[in-house]
Design a protein around this motif. Structure first.
Motif, PDB file in Angstrom:
ATOM      1  N   LEU A 595      -0.728  -2.428   0.050  1.00  0.00           N
ATOM      2  CA  LEU A 595      -1.744  -1.863  -0.837  1.00  0.00           C
ATOM      3  C   LEU A 595      -1.867  -2.690  -2.113  1.00  0.00           C
ATOM      4  N   ASP A 596      -0.730  -3.089  -2.659  1.00  0.00           N
ATOM      5  CA  ASP A 596      -0.762  -3.895  -3.883  1.00  0.00           C
ATOM      6  C   ASP A 596      -1.463  -5.219  -3.641  1.00  0.00           C
ATOM      7  N   LYS A 597      -1.197  -5.836  -2.499  1.00  0.00           N
ATOM      8  CA  LYS A 597      -1.842  -7.112  -2.186  1.00  0.00           C
ATOM      9  C   LYS A 597      -3.334  -6.920  -1.953  1.00  0.00           C
ATOM     10  N   ALA A 598      -3.683  -5.799  -1.294  1.00  0.00           N
ATOM     11  CA  ALA A 598      -5.099  -5.526  -1.046  1.00  0.00           C
ATOM     12  C   ALA A 598      -5.859  -5.312  -2.348  1.00  0.00           C
ATOM     13  N   VAL A 599      -5.273  -4.563  -3.265  1.00  0.00           N
ATOM     14  CA  VAL A 599      -5.938  -4.317  -4.545  1.00  0.00           C
ATOM     15  C   VAL A 599      -6.053  -5.599  -5.350  1.00  0.00           C
ATOM     16  N   THR A 600      -5.033  -6.444  -5.240  1.00  0.00           N
ATOM     17  CA  THR A 600      -5.074  -7.708  -5.969  1.00  0.00           C
ATOM     18  C   THR A 600      -6.182  -8.622  -5.445  1.00  0.00           C
ATOM     19  N   VAL A 601      -6.332  -8.665  -4.126  1.00  0.00           N
ATOM     20  CA  VAL A 601      -7.340  -9.544  -3.522  1.00  0.00           C
ATOM     21  C   VAL A 601      -8.725  -8.935  -3.623  1.00  0.00           C
ATOM     22  N   SER A 602      -8.843  -7.659  -3.276  1.00  0.00           N
ATOM     23  CA  SER A 602     -10.141  -6.989  -3.281  1.00  0.00           C
ATOM     24  C   SER A 602      -9.958  -5.554  -3.746  1.00  0.00           C
ATOM     25  N   PRO A 603     -10.180  -5.254  -5.025  1.00  0.00           N
ATOM     26  CA  PRO A 603      -9.980  -3.885  -5.526  1.00  0.00           C
ATOM     27  C   PRO A 603     -10.856  -2.859  -4.820  1.00  0.00           C
ATOM     28  N   ILE A 604     -12.029  -3.269  -4.394  1.00  0.00           N
ATOM     29  CA  ILE A 604     -12.921  -2.329  -3.729  1.00  0.00           C
ATOM     30  C   ILE A 604     -12.281  -1.809  -2.448  1.00  0.00           C
ATOM     31  N   ARG A 605     -11.815  -2.746  -1.609  1.00  0.00           N
ATOM     32  CA  ARG A 605     -11.200  -2.337  -0.350  1.00  0.00           C
ATOM     33  C   ARG A 605      -9.862  -1.639  -0.589  1.00  0.00           C
ATOM     34  N   GLY A 606      -9.100  -2.116  -1.565  1.00  0.00           N
ATOM     35  CA  GLY A 606      -7.805  -1.511  -1.823  1.00  0.00           C
ATOM     36  C   GLY A 606      -7.900  -0.060  -2.210  1.00  0.00           C
ATOM     37  N   HIS A 607      -8.854   0.281  -3.107  1.00  0.00           N
ATOM     38  CA  HIS A 607      -9.023   1.667  -3.512  1.00  0.00           C
ATOM     39  C   HIS A 607      -9.824   2.451  -2.489  1.00  0.00           C
ATOM     40  N   GLY A 608     -10.744   1.773  -1.801  1.00  0.00           N
ATOM     41  CA  GLY A 608     -11.584   2.479  -0.844  1.00  0.00           C
ATOM     42  C   GLY A 608     -10.826   2.999   0.351  1.00  0.00           C
ATOM     43  N   ILE A 609      -9.747   2.306   0.757  1.00  0.00           N
ATOM     44  CA  ILE A 609      -9.023   2.758   1.937  1.00  0.00           C
ATOM     45  C   ILE A 609      -8.258   4.048   1.686  1.00  0.00           C
ATOM     46  N   LEU A 610      -8.016   4.372   0.411  1.00  0.00           N
ATOM     47  CA  LEU A 610      -7.289   5.604   0.112  1.00  0.00           C
ATOM     48  C   LEU A 610      -8.115   6.842   0.432  1.00  0.00           C
ATOM     49  N   THR A 611      -9.435   6.708   0.437  1.00  0.00           N
ATOM     50  CA  THR A 611     -10.302   7.863   0.726  1.00  0.00           C
ATOM     51  C   THR A 611     -10.868   7.813   2.137  1.00  0.00           C
ATOM     52  N   ARG A 612     -10.543   6.787   2.900  1.00  0.00           N
ATOM     53  CA  ARG A 612     -11.083   6.658   4.252  1.00  0.00           C
ATOM     54  C   ARG A 612     -10.241   7.472   5.213  1.00  0.00           C
ATOM     55  N   ARG A 613     -10.918   8.208   6.074  1.00  0.00           N
ATOM     56  CA  ARG A 613     -10.225   9.034   7.062  1.00  0.00           C
ATOM     57  C   ARG A 613     -10.202   8.317   8.404  1.00  0.00           C
ATOM     58  N   PHE A 614      -9.043   8.418   9.091  1.00  0.00           N
ATOM     59  CA  PHE A 614      -8.829   7.676  10.327  1.00  0.00           C
ATOM     60  C   PHE A 614      -8.667   8.659  11.475  1.00  0.00           C
ATOM     61  N   PRO A 615      -9.480   8.527  12.507  1.00  0.00           N
ATOM     62  CA  PRO A 615      -9.426   9.489  13.632  1.00  0.00           C
ATOM     63  C   PRO A 615      -8.080   9.495  14.345  1.00  0.00           C
ATOM     64  N   ASP A 616      -7.411   8.339  14.426  1.00  0.00           N
ATOM     65  CA  ASP A 616      -6.132   8.294  15.134  1.00  0.00           C
ATOM     66  C   ASP A 616      -5.071   9.154  14.464  1.00  0.00           C
ATOM     67  N   PHE A 617      -5.248   9.440  13.196  1.00  0.00           N
ATOM     68  CA  PHE A 617      -4.258  10.192  12.427  1.00  0.00           C
ATOM     69  C   PHE A 617      -4.798  11.547  11.988  1.00  0.00           C
ATOM     70  N   ASN A 618      -5.532  12.214  12.896  1.00  0.00           N
ATOM     71  CA  ASN A 618      -6.097  13.543  12.632  1.00  0.00           C
ATOM     72  C   ASN A 618      -7.018  13.531  11.427  1.00  0.00           C
ATOM     73  N   ASN A 619      -7.786  12.430  11.290  1.00  0.00           N
ATOM     74  CA  ASN A 619      -8.755  12.291  10.192  1.00  0.00           C
ATOM     75  C   ASN A 619      -8.109  12.411   8.817  1.00  0.00           C
ATOM     76  N   LYS A 620      -6.906  11.973   8.715  1.00  0.00           N
ATOM     77  CA  LYS A 620      -6.221  11.959   7.423  1.00  0.00           C
ATOM     78  C   LYS A 620      -6.468  10.637   6.720  1.00  0.00           C
ATOM     79  N   THR A 621      -6.376  10.690   5.398  1.00  0.00           N
ATOM     80  CA  THR A 621      -6.435   9.473   4.605  1.00  0.00           C
ATOM     81  C   THR A 621      -5.024   8.902   4.450  1.00  0.00           C
ATOM     82  N   PRO A 622      -4.908   7.638   4.104  1.00  0.00           N
ATOM     83  CA  PRO A 622      -3.567   7.081   3.878  1.00  0.00           C
ATOM     84  C   PRO A 622      -2.777   7.833   2.821  1.00  0.00           C
ATOM     85  N   LEU A 623      -3.463   8.322   1.788  1.00  0.00           N
ATOM     86  CA  LEU A 623      -2.756   9.062   0.753  1.00  0.00           C
ATOM     87  C   LEU A 623      -2.204  10.370   1.298  1.00  0.00           C
ATOM     88  N   GLU A 624      -2.964  11.039   2.158  1.00  0.00           N
ATOM     89  CA  GLU A 624      -2.483  12.283   2.738  1.00  0.00           C
ATOM     90  C   GLU A 624      -1.312  12.034   3.691  1.00  0.00           C
TER      91      GLU A 624
END
Length: 1490
Positions: A595-624
């Motif tokens: 996450l730290d490397k992602a935010v350093t390279v691309s802050p948009i993607r680094g912060h955006g993935i925290l709110t993205r829900r993934f079907p493989d994980f019961n539509n949970k976000t990484p933060l959840e």
């Protein structure tokens, strides 16, 4: 004696002695066993039966191989990975003195047989390396039986040479060899008879042969077994012969006769691993291999000769045996490099103890090197499987995967599966995934079941997961239902994620069925299943490899952390739980770093993935996911907390300080939001991507048309523009509509938090007022309190249901505490304060309300105070102090507290009535004295000192049951119900008075010292220690609980109880009124995301990010290992420099030799020029025997490329010392050109002609002769020398320490026979036939074909011939024009003097020429001996030289036919003859002129 088990001994003997057409006795072709008898070996079991076969001759080898491989009781039941044979020898075996090396050797063998399925061949003796192998196999078999490990013992087959078998170990049906007829070489002449090893599984007995012949038979048998096993290992007839089971031979020490076997292995294409540093033949061959790259032929032969003599001193007794051995070594070196792609000889340095741990690496390298010339996909798959089993990724990479032709072949699936089954093979999996191996095509539910069943690390999963968590028995096999149902249940139990693995989709993708999934999704699901397998078998390195090549590395790292978190919480083993927790923290750190490397390279993607829900994980976000698994490290990360700060305000920006207060006031009063707040744009969820937007197999979008390419480029430009816009803080964002702003403010978790916080304080005020009011008059207040508490209870129940439906983590301990506490309070409060028929007990109602106040006031800490950045961490530490440290302190203080409380009552107030009040008083004293001391415990009071209360020791009560007891009269303070008499033990008759004594002070002092002072300070120490320990983890723990509170209030309504129901109704209405495509919209940071789960740019971005991250980690690990690598590199450089210095030294020696040779060539040319000028005036004796001799030191030897060692003039004499004089030995058949390094043209020695020191002493103690050519010394005919002194006394030539004759004229620089006929003097006759013709001098020359070289008639003296007889034969050949001296079968052997020769010559000449020449018989003829002695010739050596005799025959003149090979020639200064022939003619012509 041992017996045949069938009892029919006579038939057994007949069958064993009879030989069928195939060479094996009929009895031997069946399964036989013999009874082992007293092998005098530890662990031997008497009466143990061992199967054996007997090979009667060489023809029985193929049938024996078939019997071993394909017989009814096959000795090798499974196709082995490789065959290993050991060449050790028995005579020269020597154990190391160091036990650590011997133990390392045994450890290397154990690792070898455990890593590969081998069939092992050795000598089968209970001695040396065979004994070590037998012990290792036996110990491993016993260990597997004890530990119930699968797998039997490897076939250990002893191939026994009967000549070296101890007599008592022969089976009854075998005939013992006759010791007198046994054939032994010089090295094995004193071979010791050895017993059989009892730990070998099988034995093969070879016929009674010499050790060398038995070794060759063994090679043939092993090669036949290899071929039969390769045929059997083929899957069907079409693939017969394609699979080749490799065989590798190890040369460990070894005897001299083992050279023949090594050569045979090389001829069969079987690689040989030479173990350098173990002694014996191995050191000789390793030195020869090393020297062959640095030295030329002559120096190489000399180096091998020196090493052989040092290792095998017996070779010094056989000069010709040394030559044969050197030639054999050179043959092996030639065979080992016969093909430039195949290397059959390799060397391992056993002087390093670490070498023995990599014997499997030696097997692998040798097998690959020997098969490079016949590379095939089958061999590639076989070798790669061997590399996986041996766990040698470096060997596989350098010799297979990165070297042609192997690197161009397709990777086999079997090796990938084996890398998953065996632990520690992550580098192979890494290479496969790097080559984009399609995991989706491999992993079906059946393959996954196979992995769980056959994985070799059977400790963690069976013990801790299968039995510990799933509660299955260890003996219960893994059924398919485990993959179909139980595996998802296990994942749900560990992580809370349900239905993670879809078995149908997994198998459908593997079998190629169309399920509607794109390639990247199918690959991701297969990688997810492999990651579960890796975690459940506790292979963290494999998990890292899978994360490295995953399209969702951050999610996979968090998921792996959650799995390990669930494992360590469910594993009962403490040590394993600690290991799992450490591994869990590792993956938490990986997720944080990604996450730290992602935010350093691309802050948009680094912060955006925290709110993205993934079907493989019961539509949970990484933060959840991180929150649910208690991943404090990830949640406490700076980037996550930065996002949480924005999310806490619902991404509403507050201007200036006091942001919480400003946002709350804006929500209450509305108008301040136009002044203090700025709002982001609402993000809309993008539409579902079309199939054209789905990434290809490798995750890269490839446009199908120019329009698609333009769309993608425009999309990239928009993304770049969005990132640049996000970095500019001066961008003006238009405000959304009023209702949207109002909704955004009230939806902020901060507003909800402070709203609920304010309501809660109002509730606390209400409940506190309620307890102060009279309970019978203000029933309305009680109802209000009850309604609010019921509202809060219902809200907790609703949130619990909501969390369970969303698969969110529920803190059941805390949630249960709240539900139970509030449920009990509400029930009791309703019964005692509100119910119409309530219990009329006002005090009880107040107590219940008091408990409610305590609960709700204490919960302020956990519900609201945690959000404060200052108070929150302190509250967390305080809670841990009370929960952990206070409980431990109470456990420690309990014994002191109990003992002291009872001591106070028993010693200070000993007469307190036993009415129950004494226990209350004891508890009161012990507890309250702990917090505040009572200073009057031991004070004297006037009331107690009243004389009426003092005890009188002389007063007795006659009516007492015991007259000896003294009691008090006139007691005061008697308790009700006490009898008139009492046993009193204190000083006062009032039990309230303290009895003061030494013991009273003692126990009070110990109470204050140990309990108050000691235990009180201990509690303080506990708190200080907890504070110090929590100082490191406190901020992370507080940030995690802060995240928990934010996420909790994000799901609540904006209205507090009891109005939250309106909020839920509003949410439902708003959800139903939204359009279908916008129901998933939510607020974000104002920048729209670029796609969903399968977005192509995100796919390649995160995959590349993971690869870059793990490569950086590998670089860091390499940097950490850099000192060791540098040390290894320096060691390698030092070794290279050593080799280079040797090469430079060899080059310097060569240059010096060239310079010396050039110098000597110049000297020789000068000498030659002087000799040419001088030879015309020199006499025959001066030409024949100059001092020092010159032609005998000419290099090269005539007709060959054999170079002589340079001998200075002053070192020619044998009496002059010459250090390190070991010239090359040459024994040629004739003057044939010798090609260096060629096996066919190399010098040959005579077999069975070895000369010992004893023979030299017996037969050559006198100087009188030497043996005939190619015959032994004991049969020698004396051959005297023709060299004489000035007094015509024959010279006695000397012999060296080996019994070889020495050239009387000194050293020549070459030893051996050379191209001469025999060692010692070689006699030759020159016959000069002359006459006078006028004033001229004529002589006969013989033109020798095919080049018609003109020579004087001459011939060597053969065995049992005389020089006179040979001269007569020469004359006979001249008279009858014959090129052969035996053409007319003339016998002149009885001619032994010059006179008898004259008579024979006269008879020959006159008999032949009298009919041709008129009056010839009356013409005089003369015969004389011109010269006898040494002849300086280029053919001479140190041990063989030429001696000549010259006869002159003067005849009358007569003519000769011009067609004959004999011609008359008139003497001139340039006669065109060789030097010696010309010197003879010149001397005769000179005498004629005189």
């Amino acid at each position: 004696m041992p017996r045949i088990p069938n009892g029919n001994e006579e038939d057994a003997v007949k069958n064993s002695s009879a030989t069928n057409l195939n060479g094996i006795g009929e009895h031997d072709r069946q399964k036989n066993a013999y009874q082992m008898k007293d092998l005098h070996a530890p662990g031997n079991s008497r009466g143990q039966k061992k199967p054996f076969l007997r090979v009667l001759d060489q023809g029985g080898v193929p049938v024996a191989a078939k019997e071993i491989v394909l017989g009814s009781s096959t000795w090798i039941p499974e196709a082995p990975d490789a065959l290993v044979t050991f060449i050790t020898g028995n005579v020269h075996f020597d154990q190391w003195r160091r036990d650590d090396f011997r133990s390392a050797l045994q450890g290397g063998f154990i690792k070898l047989i455990n890593s590969l399925n081998l069939a092992i061949f050795d000598d089968g003796m209970h001695y040396g390396l065979s004994k070590v192998l037998g012990d290792v196999v036996r110990e491993e078999e016993m260990l597997k039986k004890i530990t119930t490990t699968k797998g039997g013992r490897p076939p250990l087959i002893g191939i026994v040479n009967l000549n070296r078998l101890r007599d008592q170990d022969y089976p009854d049906d075998m005939i013992r060899p006759d010791d007198a007829s046994s054939i032994f070489t010089i090295e094995s002449e004193h071979a010791v008879k050895l017993p059989l090893d009892p730990n070998h599984s099988h034995h093969v007995f070879l016929p009674n042969q010499s050790y060398r012949e038995a070794g060759l038979t063994r090679v043939a048998l092993e090669k036949a077994i290899q071929e039969e096993l390769s045929i059997r290992a083929s899957t069907d007839a079409s693939e017969a012969g394609k699979r080749v089971i490799p065989m590798v031979a190890f040369l460990f020490q070894g005897e001299l006769d083992d050279l023949e076997r090594v050569k045979a292995y090389c001829e069969q294409g079987i690689p040989v691993v030479v173990m350098e540093g173990c002694g014996g033949l191995g050191d000789v061959l390793s030195a020869a291999i090393s020297d062959s790259a640095e030295m030329d032929g002559n120096r190489l032969r000399s180096s091998i000769d020196q090493k052989l003599h040092k290792t095998f001193p017996t070779l010094k007794n056989s000069e010709y045996g040394s030559v044969d051995t050197i030639n054999l070594v050179l043959d092996i070196l030639t065979l080992s490099h016969g093909d430039r792609h195949a290397l059959l000889l390799s060397v391992v340095n056993c002087r390093l103890i670490d070498t023995f741990a990599s014997l499997n690496s030696a097997v692998l390298k040798s097998a690959i090197n020997s098969s490079s010339a016949r590379a095939s996909p089958e061999l590639f798959a076989s070798f790669l499987m061997l590399a996986v089993k041996c766990n040698k990724p470096d060997v596989a990479t350098s010799m297979l995967l990165a070297r042609p032709p192997w690197c161009n072949m397709e990777l086999p699936v079997q090796a990938f599966e084996m890398a998953l089954i065996l632990p520690g093979r992550e580098k192979f999996v890494d290479f496969y995934l790097l080559q984009q191996f399609p995991v989706r095509k491999y992993l079906s539910h059946l393959k996954l079941l196979k992995l769980f069943r056959e994985a070799k690390d059977r400790q963690f999963f069976p013990e801790h997961v299968w039995e510990g968590i799933l509660r299955y028995s260890l003996t219960q096999p893994i059924q398919p239902e485990f993959i179909v149902a139980d595996l998802n249940k296990l994942i749900s139990k560990l992580t809370g994620i349900r239905d993670y693995i879809d078995v149908y989709e997994l198998s459908a993708s593997a079998f190629g069925e169309n399920t509607g999934m794109d390639v990247s999704t199918a690959e991701r699901k297969a990688m997810n299943a492999l990651l579960v397998f890796a975690v459940l078998f506790n292979r963290p390195n494999l998990v890292k490899v899978l994360i490295k090549y995953s399209s969702e590395p951050l999610l996979q790292a968090l998921f792996a952390e959650s799995l390990y978190h669930g494992l360590y919480r469910n594993v009962s083993h403490f040590a394993m739980s600690e290991v799992l927790q450490f591994t869990c923290n590792q993956f938490a750190q990986i997720a944080t770093d990604l996450l730290d490397k992602a935010v350093t390279v691309s802050p948009i993607r680094g912060h955006g993935i925290l709110t993205r829900r993934f079907p493989d994980f019961n539509n949970k976000t990484p933060l959840e996911i991180a929150y649910d698994t208690n991943n404090k490290q990830f949640v406490a990360h700076t980037n996550v907390q930065s996002w949480l700060d924005q999310y806490y305000f619902n991404f509403v920006k507050v201007k200036g300080a006091w942001d919480n207060l400003k946002l709350f006031l804006s929500a209450i009063f509305i108008f301040p939001m136009y002044i203090w707040l700025s709002f982001p744009r609402l993000r809309k969820v993008p539409p579902v991507p079309s199939r054209d937007d789905i990434p290809s197999q490798d995750g890269v979008f490839r446009p199908k048309s120019a329009q698609d390419a333009e769309k993608i480029l425009a999309k990239v430009q928009r993304i770049q523009a969005g990132e640049q816009a996000a970095d500019r803080s001066t961008e003006v964002v238009p405000r959304p509509p009023f209702m949207e702003m109002l909704r955004a403010v009230w939806a902020a978790p901060a507003v909800r938090f402070y709203t609920w916080h304010m309501f809660y304080w109002m509730f606390l005020i209400l409940i506190c007022v309620d307890i102060m009011l009279p309970p019978c008059r203000f029933i309305g207040v009680d109802i209000a309190v009850f309604v609010l508490t019921i509202s809060m209870w219902c809200e907790i129940v609703l949130r619990t249901v909501y969390d369970m439906q969303r698969f969110r983590r529920v803190h059941w301990v805390e949630r249960s505490y709240d539900l139970i506490s509030q449920t009990v309070f509400n029930i009791l409060f309703f019964l005692y304060r509100i119910a119409p028929y309530r219990y009329d007990h006002p005090f009880a109602g107040r107590v219940i309300l008091a408990f409610g106040i305590v609960y709700y006031c204490y919960r302020v800490w956990g519900w609201f105070y945690y959000m404060d950045k200052t108070i929150g961490p302190l509250i967390r530490v305080t809670v841990q102090m009370f929960r952990l440290d206070l409980s431990r302190w109470i456990v420690l203080i309990a014994p002191f507290l109990i003992s002291t409380s009872l001591i106070f009552m028993g010693v200070i107030n000993p007469d307190w009535p036993a009415t129950g009040d004494d226990w209350r008083h004891a508890f009161y004293r012990g507890i309250f004295n702990l917090f505040g001391a009572f200073n009057n415990e031991l004070e004297y009071t006037p009331a107690c000192e009243n004389p009426g209360t003092k005890v009188s020791p002389n007063s007795y009560l006659p009516s007492a049951p015991n007259g000896n007891r003294w009691i008090h009269k006139n007691r005061t303070g008697l308790a009700d119900g006490q009898p008139d008499y009492r046993c009193w033990s204190g000083d006062y008759n009032n039990y309230n008075c303290a009895t003061i004594s030494f013991w009273s002070y003692f126990f009070v002092i110990q109470y204050y010292v140990f309990l108050k002072l000691g235990m009180g300070n201990m509690l303080t120490a506990f708190y200080v220690t907890r504070n110090i320990a929590a100082a490191r983890q406190g901020p992370a723990v507080w940030k995690y609980h802060r995240c928990r509170i934010i996420l909790d209030y994000a799901t609540r309504t904006s209205l507090p109880p009891p109005f939250y129901a309106l909020g839920y109704i509003y949410k439902m209405i708003r959800y139903c009124m939204k359009p279908k495509g916008s129901k998933g919209s939510h607020l974000s940071s104002g920048v729209a995301t670029t796609g969903g789960n399968d977005s192509g740019d995100s796919f390649t971005y995160w995959k590349g990010l993971a690869l870059e991250y793990f490569r950086g980690k590998e670089m860091q690990e390499n940097m950490a290992n850099m000192p060791r690598q540098q040390l290894d590199m320096l060691t390698g450089i030092q070794d290279d420099l050593t080799v280079l210095s040797k090469k430079l030294a060899a080059a310097d020696r060569k240059i010096l030799d060239v310079e010396e040779s050039t110098k000597q060539t110049g000297v020789f040319m000068q000498d030659t020029a002087g000799h040419v000028m001088h030879k015309k005036q020199a006499t025959l004796a001066e030409i024949a025997q100059p001092w020092p001799h010159k032609l005998a030191r000419t290099s090269l030897y005539p007709g060959t490329t054999v170079a002589r060692t340079f001998i200075p003039n002053d070192k020619v004499d044998w009496k002059e010392p010459l250090d390190d004089y070991r010239p090359e030995q040459f024994d040629g058949k004739s003057a044939k050109d010798k090609i260096a390094g060629s096996a066919d043209d190399r010098p040959r020695s005579r077999k069975n002609s070895d000369i010992s020191r004893k023979d030299s002493a017996l037969n050559l103690q006198h100087v009188g002769g030497y043996n005939r050519a190619d015959s032994r010394i004991s049969d020698a005919v004396p051959l005297p020398s023709w060299i004489t002194t000035s007094d015509k006394v024959p010279v006695d030539y000397s012999v060296n320490e080996y019994g070889l004759p020495l050239n009387p004229f000194g050293r020549t620089g070459l030893q051996g026979r050379g191209s001469l006929q025999r060692l010692g003097p070689n006699h030759k006759v020159f016959f000069a036939i002359t006459n006078r013709q006028g004033d001229g001098f004529r002589f006969i020359v013989h033109q020798v074909p095919p080049k018609n070289i003109s020579l004087l008639p001459q011939s060597v003296v053969g065995n049992e011939e005389t020089e006179y007889g040979v001269a007569c034969l020469i004359l006979d050949a001249f008279l009858f024009d014959s090129n052969s001296l035996s053409g007319r079968d003339q016998d002149f052997s009885d001619i032994r003097s010059l006179q008898s020769m004259y008579d024979a010559v006269e008879k020959q000449v006159k008999g032949r020429l009298s009919s041709i020449i008129e009056n010839f018989d009356r013409k005089p003829i003369s015969l004389r001996e011109v010269y006898r002695g040494y002849c300086d010739s280029p053919l001479n050596t140190d041990n063989a030289w030429l001696e000549v005799v010259v006869f002159q025959l003067s005849l009358p003149a007569f003519g000769i036919d011009r067609f004959t090979s004999y011609k008359w020639r008139v003497y001139s200064s340039d006669a065109g003859l060789p030097d010696f022939d010309a010197a003879i003619v010149r001397q005769l012509a000179t005498e004629y002129s005189l």
